[in-house]
Scaffold this motif. Structure first.
Motif, PDB file in Angstrom:
ATOM      1  N   PRO A 115       0.812  -1.233   0.000  1.00  0.00           N
ATOM      2  CA  PRO A 115       0.000   0.000   0.000  1.00  0.00           C
ATOM      3  C   PRO A 115       0.841   1.276   0.000  1.00  0.00           C
ATOM      4  O   PRO A 115       1.816   1.390   0.744  1.00  0.00           O
ATOM      5  CB  PRO A 115      -0.809  -0.116   1.291  1.00  0.00           C
ATOM      6  N   THR A 116       0.450   2.225  -0.861  1.00  0.00           N
ATOM      7  CA  THR A 116       1.191   3.483  -1.033  1.00  0.00           C
ATOM      8  C   THR A 116       0.706   4.543  -0.031  1.00  0.00           C
ATOM      9  O   THR A 116      -0.482   4.646   0.231  1.00  0.00           O
ATOM     10  CB  THR A 116       0.954   3.987  -2.481  1.00  0.00           C
ATOM     11  N   ALA A 117       1.635   5.308   0.540  1.00  0.00           N
ATOM     12  CA  ALA A 117       1.320   6.457   1.421  1.00  0.00           C
ATOM     13  C   ALA A 117       0.467   6.084   2.622  1.00  0.00           C
ATOM     14  O   ALA A 117      -0.394   6.825   3.055  1.00  0.00           O
ATOM     15  CB  ALA A 117       0.634   7.573   0.633  1.00  0.00           C
ATOM     16  N   ALA A 118       0.682   4.883   3.174  1.00  0.00           N
ATOM     17  CA  ALA A 118      -0.124   4.446   4.320  1.00  0.00           C
ATOM     18  C   ALA A 118       0.751   4.200   5.548  1.00  0.00           C
ATOM     19  O   ALA A 118       0.426   3.378   6.386  1.00  0.00           O
ATOM     20  CB  ALA A 118      -0.891   3.183   3.959  1.00  0.00           C
ATOM     21  N   GLY A 119       1.857   4.905   5.628  1.00  0.00           N
ATOM     22  CA  GLY A 119       2.742   4.682   6.769  1.00  0.00           C
ATOM     23  C   GLY A 119       3.533   3.398   6.610  1.00  0.00           C
ATOM     24  O   GLY A 119       4.013   2.820   7.574  1.00  0.00           O
ATOM     25  N   LEU A 120       3.686   2.930   5.383  1.00  0.00           N
ATOM     26  CA  LEU A 120       4.526   1.761   5.133  1.00  0.00           C
ATOM     27  C   LEU A 120       5.771   2.178   4.361  1.00  0.00           C
ATOM     28  O   LEU A 120       6.395   1.382   3.674  1.00  0.00           O
ATOM     29  CB  LEU A 120       3.755   0.693   4.355  1.00  0.00           C
ATOM     30  N   ALA A 121       6.108   3.444   4.469  1.00  0.00           N
ATOM     31  CA  ALA A 121       7.363   3.954   3.930  1.00  0.00           C
ATOM     32  C   ALA A 121       7.504   3.824   2.423  1.00  0.00           C
ATOM     33  O   ALA A 121       8.577   3.550   1.905  1.00  0.00           O
ATOM     34  CB  ALA A 121       8.548   3.306   4.643  1.00  0.00           C
ATOM     35  N   SER A 122       6.405   4.016   1.686  1.00  0.00           N
ATOM     36  CA  SER A 122       6.517   3.964   0.224  1.00  0.00           C
ATOM     37  C   SER A 122       7.336   5.137  -0.299  1.00  0.00           C
ATOM     38  O   SER A 122       7.960   5.042  -1.351  1.00  0.00           O
ATOM     39  CB  SER A 122       5.140   3.951  -0.436  1.00  0.00           C
ATOM     40  N   SER A 123       7.374   6.267   0.440  1.00  0.00           N
ATOM     41  CA  SER A 123       8.194   7.380  -0.042  1.00  0.00           C
ATOM     42  C   SER A 123       9.676   7.048   0.149  1.00  0.00           C
ATOM     43  O   SER A 123      10.515   7.488  -0.632  1.00  0.00           O
ATOM     44  CB  SER A 123       7.843   8.692   0.658  1.00  0.00           C
ATOM     45  N   ALA A 124       9.998   6.241   1.157  1.00  0.00           N
ATOM     46  CA  ALA A 124      11.401   5.856   1.380  1.00  0.00           C
ATOM     47  C   ALA A 124      11.895   4.969   0.247  1.00  0.00           C
ATOM     48  O   ALA A 124      12.916   5.261  -0.396  1.00  0.00           O
ATOM     49  CB  ALA A 124      11.548   5.140   2.724  1.00  0.00           C
TER      50      ALA A 124
END
Ligand code: PMV
Length: 343
Positions: A115-124
Protein backbone atom coordinates in the motif's frame (compact mmCIF):
# COMPACT_ATOMS: atom_id res chain seq x y z
CA UNK A 1 1.54 6.55 -22.35
CA UNK A 2 0.43 9.88 -23.74
CA UNK A 3 -2.12 10.79 -21.12
CA UNK A 4 0.29 11.06 -18.19
CA UNK A 5 0.44 14.46 -16.50
CA UNK A 6 3.21 16.70 -17.69
CA UNK A 7 5.13 19.41 -15.96
CA UNK A 8 4.48 22.96 -17.00
CA UNK A 9 8.17 23.69 -16.88
CA UNK A 10 9.94 23.22 -20.19
CA UNK A 11 13.01 21.02 -20.27
CA UNK A 12 15.13 21.41 -23.37
CA UNK A 13 17.36 18.97 -25.12
CA UNK A 14 21.03 19.16 -24.24
CA UNK A 15 22.46 16.98 -26.95
CA UNK A 16 22.95 13.90 -24.75
CA UNK A 17 21.80 10.45 -25.88
CA UNK A 18 19.56 9.80 -22.91
CA UNK A 19 19.45 6.50 -21.07
CA UNK A 20 17.35 4.26 -18.92
CA UNK A 21 17.65 2.21 -15.73
CA UNK A 22 15.36 0.12 -13.55
CA UNK A 23 15.99 -0.13 -9.80
CA UNK A 24 14.36 -2.10 -6.98
CA UNK A 25 14.41 -0.69 -3.43
CA UNK A 26 12.75 -1.81 -0.21
CA UNK A 27 11.01 0.38 2.33
CA UNK A 28 12.51 0.62 5.81
CA UNK A 29 11.13 0.61 9.33
CA UNK A 30 12.64 2.92 11.90
CA UNK A 31 13.66 1.37 15.21
CA UNK A 32 14.74 4.78 16.48
CA UNK A 33 12.63 7.32 14.62
CA UNK A 34 13.37 10.43 12.62
CA UNK A 35 10.78 12.98 13.70
CA UNK A 36 11.93 16.59 13.42
CA UNK A 37 13.96 18.60 10.89
CA UNK A 38 16.56 21.26 11.48
CA UNK A 39 16.39 22.27 7.80
CA UNK A 40 13.12 21.85 5.92
CA UNK A 41 14.47 22.46 2.43
CA UNK A 42 17.29 19.93 2.72
CA UNK A 43 15.47 17.44 5.00
CA UNK A 44 18.20 17.65 7.63
CA UNK A 45 17.17 15.86 10.83
CA UNK A 46 17.45 17.09 14.40
CA UNK A 47 18.71 13.65 15.49
CA UNK A 48 20.11 10.45 14.03
CA UNK A 49 17.84 7.45 13.44
CA UNK A 50 18.21 3.67 12.94
CA UNK A 51 16.11 1.41 10.72
CA UNK A 52 15.87 -2.05 9.28
CA UNK A 53 15.26 -2.54 5.57
CA UNK A 54 12.02 -4.40 4.92
CA UNK A 55 11.69 -7.16 2.29
CA UNK A 56 10.00 -8.51 0.27
CA UNK A 57 7.94 -5.30 -0.03
CA UNK A 58 9.47 -3.18 -2.76
CA UNK A 59 9.28 -0.33 -5.22
CA UNK A 60 10.43 -0.87 -8.81
CA UNK A 61 11.22 2.29 -10.69
CA UNK A 62 12.28 2.82 -14.29
CA UNK A 63 13.66 6.21 -15.29
CA UNK A 64 14.14 6.90 -19.00
CA UNK A 65 15.72 10.20 -20.00
CA UNK A 66 14.69 10.86 -23.59
CA UNK A 67 16.35 13.34 -25.95
CA UNK A 68 13.71 15.72 -27.24
CA UNK A 69 11.34 15.12 -24.34
CA UNK A 70 10.25 18.48 -23.01
CA UNK A 71 8.48 17.54 -19.78
CA UNK A 72 8.74 14.82 -17.19
CA UNK A 73 5.97 12.25 -17.11
CA UNK A 74 5.36 10.10 -14.03
CA UNK A 75 3.28 6.96 -13.70
CA UNK A 76 2.60 5.59 -10.22
CA UNK A 77 1.13 2.08 -9.92
CA UNK A 78 -0.04 2.17 -13.54
CA UNK A 79 -1.80 5.56 -13.40
CA UNK A 80 -0.62 9.13 -14.03
CA UNK A 81 0.80 10.59 -10.82
CA UNK A 82 -1.05 13.47 -9.15
CA UNK A 83 0.31 17.00 -9.61
CA UNK A 84 2.04 17.09 -6.20
CA UNK A 85 3.84 13.76 -6.72
CA UNK A 86 4.85 14.80 -10.24
CA UNK A 87 6.27 18.09 -8.97
CA UNK A 88 8.26 16.31 -6.23
CA UNK A 89 9.69 13.75 -8.66
CA UNK A 90 10.54 16.46 -11.19
CA UNK A 91 12.32 18.53 -8.56
CA UNK A 92 14.27 15.44 -7.56
CA UNK A 93 15.25 14.64 -11.15
CA UNK A 94 16.54 18.22 -11.44
CA UNK A 95 19.20 17.36 -8.84
CA UNK A 96 20.50 14.60 -11.13
CA UNK A 97 20.13 16.62 -14.34
CA UNK A 98 22.19 19.38 -12.74
CA UNK A 99 24.97 16.92 -11.91
CA UNK A 100 24.97 15.39 -15.37
CA UNK A 101 24.68 18.75 -17.13
CA UNK A 102 21.62 17.68 -19.12
CA UNK A 103 18.18 19.22 -19.41
CA UNK A 104 16.09 16.52 -21.12
CA UNK A 105 12.87 15.28 -19.57
CA UNK A 106 12.26 11.75 -18.30
CA UNK A 107 9.55 9.13 -18.31
CA UNK A 108 9.29 7.61 -14.84
CA UNK A 109 7.31 4.46 -14.13
CA UNK A 110 7.13 3.32 -10.53
CA UNK A 111 5.23 0.45 -8.95
CA UNK A 112 4.86 -0.41 -5.26
CA UNK A 113 3.90 -3.98 -4.40
CA UNK A 114 2.45 -2.77 -1.06
CA UNK A 115 0.00 0.00 0.00
CA UNK A 116 1.19 3.48 -1.03
CA UNK A 117 1.32 6.46 1.42
CA UNK A 118 -0.12 4.45 4.32
CA UNK A 119 2.74 4.68 6.77
CA UNK A 120 4.53 1.76 5.13
CA UNK A 121 7.36 3.95 3.93
CA UNK A 122 6.52 3.96 0.22
CA UNK A 123 8.19 7.38 -0.04
CA UNK A 124 11.40 5.86 1.38
CA UNK A 125 11.60 3.02 -1.15
CA UNK A 126 10.25 5.33 -3.86
CA UNK A 127 12.86 8.06 -3.52
CA UNK A 128 15.66 5.53 -2.97
CA UNK A 129 14.71 3.71 -6.19
CA UNK A 130 14.22 6.99 -8.08
CA UNK A 131 17.62 8.30 -6.99
CA UNK A 132 19.56 5.22 -8.02
CA UNK A 133 17.62 4.84 -11.29
CA UNK A 134 18.14 8.50 -12.24
CA UNK A 135 21.84 8.31 -11.45
CA UNK A 136 22.33 5.09 -13.40
CA UNK A 137 20.23 6.26 -16.35
CA UNK A 138 22.43 9.33 -16.68
CA UNK A 139 25.62 7.30 -16.20
CA UNK A 140 26.56 9.25 -13.07
CA UNK A 141 27.65 6.14 -11.12
CA UNK A 142 27.42 7.89 -7.77
CA UNK A 143 28.53 6.12 -4.59
CA UNK A 144 25.83 4.85 -2.24
CA UNK A 145 26.79 7.59 0.18
CA UNK A 146 26.30 10.28 -2.48
CA UNK A 147 23.00 8.64 -3.48
CA UNK A 148 21.93 8.59 0.16
CA UNK A 149 22.57 12.35 0.46
CA UNK A 150 20.50 12.97 -2.68
CA UNK A 151 17.69 10.54 -1.74
CA UNK A 152 17.38 12.32 1.62
CA UNK A 153 16.49 15.53 -0.19
CA UNK A 154 13.52 13.77 -1.84
CA UNK A 155 12.23 12.18 1.37
CA UNK A 156 14.27 12.05 4.58
CA UNK A 157 13.86 8.38 5.42
CA UNK A 158 14.68 7.40 1.81
CA UNK A 159 18.37 7.89 2.58
CA UNK A 160 18.23 4.70 4.70
CA UNK A 161 16.66 2.55 1.93
CA UNK A 162 19.80 2.63 -0.23
CA UNK A 163 21.32 0.11 2.18
CA UNK A 164 20.16 -3.32 3.28
CA UNK A 165 20.03 -4.80 6.76
CA UNK A 166 20.36 -2.47 9.73
CA UNK A 167 21.08 1.14 8.85
CA UNK A 168 21.89 4.36 10.69
CA UNK A 169 21.14 7.82 9.31
CA UNK A 170 23.76 10.09 10.73
CA UNK A 171 22.45 13.48 11.68
CA UNK A 172 25.56 15.28 10.37
CA UNK A 173 26.73 18.75 11.28
CA UNK A 174 27.34 20.53 7.97
CA UNK A 175 24.77 23.10 6.88
CA UNK A 176 24.82 21.88 3.26
CA UNK A 177 23.82 18.39 4.45
CA UNK A 178 26.69 16.61 2.70
CA UNK A 179 27.44 14.57 5.85
CA UNK A 180 23.81 13.75 6.67
CA UNK A 181 23.41 10.34 5.08
CA UNK A 182 22.86 6.71 5.95
CA UNK A 183 25.54 4.13 6.69
CA UNK A 184 25.09 0.36 6.98
CA UNK A 185 25.41 -1.05 10.52
CA UNK A 186 25.00 -4.74 9.66
CA UNK A 187 23.80 -6.67 6.58
CA UNK A 188 20.48 -8.54 6.45
CA UNK A 189 22.11 -11.96 6.93
CA UNK A 190 23.81 -10.80 10.14
CA UNK A 191 20.45 -10.99 11.93
CA UNK A 192 17.59 -12.41 9.83
CA UNK A 193 14.66 -11.17 11.93
CA UNK A 194 11.05 -11.50 10.81
CA UNK A 195 8.74 -8.48 10.50
CA UNK A 196 5.00 -9.07 10.37
CA UNK A 197 3.03 -6.07 9.10
CA UNK A 198 -0.55 -5.75 10.37
CA UNK A 199 -2.29 -3.50 7.84
CA UNK A 200 -5.13 -1.71 9.58
CA UNK A 201 -5.88 0.67 6.73
CA UNK A 202 -4.30 0.51 3.31
CA UNK A 203 -5.55 3.91 2.09
CA UNK A 204 -3.57 7.17 2.18
CA UNK A 205 -3.05 8.72 5.60
CA UNK A 206 -5.00 11.82 6.72
CA UNK A 207 -1.91 14.02 7.11
CA UNK A 208 1.49 13.66 5.44
CA UNK A 209 4.51 12.88 7.63
CA UNK A 210 6.11 16.09 6.32
CA UNK A 211 3.29 18.26 7.64
CA UNK A 212 2.78 16.28 10.87
CA UNK A 213 6.49 16.38 11.65
CA UNK A 214 6.73 20.13 11.25
CA UNK A 215 3.61 20.76 13.30
CA UNK A 216 5.10 18.63 16.09
CA UNK A 217 8.39 20.53 16.03
CA UNK A 218 6.61 23.89 16.00
CA UNK A 219 3.95 23.25 18.63
CA UNK A 220 4.53 20.19 20.84
CA UNK A 221 5.84 21.07 24.32
CA UNK A 222 7.18 17.50 24.49
CA UNK A 223 9.58 17.97 21.59
CA UNK A 224 12.74 18.64 23.67
CA UNK A 225 12.10 15.46 25.69
CA UNK A 226 11.62 13.52 22.44
CA UNK A 227 15.04 14.60 21.16
CA UNK A 228 16.58 13.53 24.43
CA UNK A 229 14.85 10.13 24.21
CA UNK A 230 16.23 9.59 20.70
CA UNK A 231 19.74 10.44 21.78
CA UNK A 232 19.45 7.96 24.66
CA UNK A 233 17.96 5.22 22.44
CA UNK A 234 20.47 5.39 19.56
CA UNK A 235 23.48 3.85 21.39
CA UNK A 236 21.29 1.15 23.00
CA UNK A 237 19.83 0.08 19.66
CA UNK A 238 23.31 0.06 18.07
CA UNK A 239 24.45 -2.22 20.89
CA UNK A 240 21.35 -4.46 20.66
CA UNK A 241 22.02 -4.97 16.93
CA UNK A 242 25.71 -5.72 17.50
CA UNK A 243 24.74 -8.29 20.18
CA UNK A 244 21.64 -9.57 18.28
CA UNK A 245 19.58 -9.17 21.43
CA UNK A 246 15.95 -9.04 20.36
CA UNK A 247 14.49 -8.34 23.82
CA UNK A 248 16.68 -5.25 24.14
CA UNK A 249 16.12 -4.06 20.57
CA UNK A 250 12.37 -4.60 20.84
CA UNK A 251 11.96 -2.89 24.19
CA UNK A 252 13.79 0.23 23.01
CA UNK A 253 12.08 0.30 19.59
CA UNK A 254 8.68 0.00 21.24
CA UNK A 255 9.29 2.78 23.74
CA UNK A 256 10.82 4.99 21.05
CA UNK A 257 7.74 4.55 18.86
CA UNK A 258 5.34 5.30 21.72
CA UNK A 259 7.36 8.39 22.67
CA UNK A 260 7.15 9.68 19.09
CA UNK A 261 3.36 9.33 19.13
CA UNK A 262 3.16 10.95 22.57
CA UNK A 263 5.10 13.91 21.18
CA UNK A 264 2.70 14.15 18.22
CA UNK A 265 -0.29 14.09 20.56
CA UNK A 266 1.13 17.20 22.20
CA UNK A 267 1.05 19.13 18.91
CA UNK A 268 -1.61 21.79 18.25
CA UNK A 269 -3.82 20.55 16.76
CA UNK A 270 -2.81 17.02 17.82
CA UNK A 271 -1.59 14.56 15.21
CA UNK A 272 -3.48 11.27 15.49
CA UNK A 273 -2.61 8.34 13.23
CA UNK A 274 -3.95 5.45 15.31
CA UNK A 275 -7.19 3.60 14.58
CA UNK A 276 -8.98 1.15 16.90
CA UNK A 277 -7.30 -1.70 15.01
CA UNK A 278 -3.85 -0.16 15.67
CA UNK A 279 -4.45 -0.17 19.43
CA UNK A 280 -5.89 -3.69 19.33
CA UNK A 281 -2.84 -4.90 17.36
CA UNK A 282 -0.37 -3.32 19.81
CA UNK A 283 -2.25 -4.86 22.73
CA UNK A 284 -2.21 -8.27 21.04
CA UNK A 285 1.59 -8.03 20.72
CA UNK A 286 1.86 -7.25 24.43
CA UNK A 287 -0.41 -10.22 25.21
CA UNK A 288 1.70 -12.53 23.04
CA UNK A 289 4.73 -11.36 24.96
CA UNK A 290 3.07 -12.08 28.28
CA UNK A 291 2.44 -15.55 26.86
CA UNK A 292 6.19 -16.00 26.42
CA UNK A 293 6.89 -14.87 22.82
CA UNK A 294 9.83 -12.56 22.14
CA UNK A 295 7.75 -10.17 20.03
CA UNK A 296 7.71 -6.35 19.78
CA UNK A 297 5.86 -3.70 17.82
CA UNK A 298 6.64 -0.41 16.16
CA UNK A 299 4.60 2.00 14.01
CA UNK A 300 5.44 4.85 11.68
CA UNK A 301 3.35 7.79 10.50
CA UNK A 302 0.21 5.77 9.81
CA UNK A 303 -2.21 3.30 11.42
CA UNK A 304 -0.35 0.08 10.58
CA UNK A 305 1.57 -1.99 13.12
CA UNK A 306 4.88 -3.74 12.42
CA UNK A 307 5.76 -6.69 14.60
CA UNK A 308 9.37 -7.78 15.01
CA UNK A 309 10.07 -11.38 16.03
CA UNK A 310 12.25 -14.44 15.46
CA UNK A 311 11.61 -16.16 12.09
CA UNK A 312 10.56 -19.33 13.96
CA UNK A 313 7.69 -17.35 15.59
CA UNK A 314 6.58 -15.53 12.41
CA UNK A 315 3.89 -18.01 11.46
CA UNK A 316 2.12 -17.92 14.84
CA UNK A 317 2.49 -14.11 14.99
CA UNK A 318 0.86 -13.85 11.52
CA UNK A 319 -2.05 -16.03 12.63
CA UNK A 320 -2.48 -14.02 15.85
CA UNK A 321 -2.38 -10.65 14.07
CA UNK A 322 -4.83 -11.78 11.37
CA UNK A 323 -7.42 -12.46 14.10
CA UNK A 324 -7.17 -8.95 15.62
CA UNK A 325 -10.38 -6.94 15.01
CA UNK A 326 -9.61 -4.08 12.62
CA UNK A 327 -6.60 -5.74 11.00
CA UNK A 328 -7.44 -6.03 7.31
CA UNK A 329 -4.35 -7.76 5.98
CA UNK A 330 -1.15 -9.32 7.32
CA UNK A 331 2.11 -9.20 5.36
CA UNK A 332 4.98 -11.50 6.18
CA UNK A 333 8.25 -9.57 5.95
CA UNK A 334 11.93 -9.95 6.80
CA UNK A 335 15.09 -7.89 6.90
CA UNK A 336 15.94 -7.05 3.29
CA UNK A 337 18.89 -6.15 1.10
CA UNK A 338 20.13 -2.90 -0.47
CA UNK A 339 18.63 -1.05 -3.44
CA UNK A 340 19.78 -2.74 -6.65
CA UNK A 341 19.75 -2.08 -10.36
CA UNK A 342 17.67 -4.64 -12.27
CA UNK A 343 18.11 -3.37 -15.81
O1 PMV B 1 10.86 10.44 5.49
P1 PMV B 1 9.51 10.92 5.88
O2 PMV B 1 9.34 12.40 5.65
O3 PMV B 1 8.42 10.11 5.23
O4 PMV B 1 9.35 10.71 7.48
C1 PMV B 1 9.41 9.44 8.08
C2 PMV B 1 8.98 9.50 9.48
C3 PMV B 1 8.80 8.17 10.21
O5 PMV B 1 8.52 7.13 9.30
C4 PMV B 1 7.61 8.27 11.16
C5 PMV B 1 10.02 7.83 11.05
C6 PMV B 1 11.22 7.31 10.32
O6 PMV B 1 12.32 7.47 10.86
O7 PMV B 1 11.09 6.71 9.25
Amino acid sequence: MNNGLKTERMVTLAGSEGGSATVLAHPNIALVKYWGKRDKALNLPMTGSISLTLAPMNTRTTVRFEPGREADEVWLNGAPADVKTLAGVSRHLDRFRARAGVRMGALVETVNDFPTAAGLASSASGYAALSMAASEALGLRLSRQALSVLARQGSGSACRSLHGGFVEWQEGTLSDGSDSCAIPLAPANFWPLAVVVAVVEAGPKPISSREAMQRTVDTSPFFPAWRQRVNEDLPVVREAIARRELALLGAVAERNCLSMFATMLGAAPPVQYWRPGSVAAMQRVQALRQGGLNVWFTMDAGPNVKVICEPSDAESVCVAMASVPGVALVLNGRVGGPAERLA
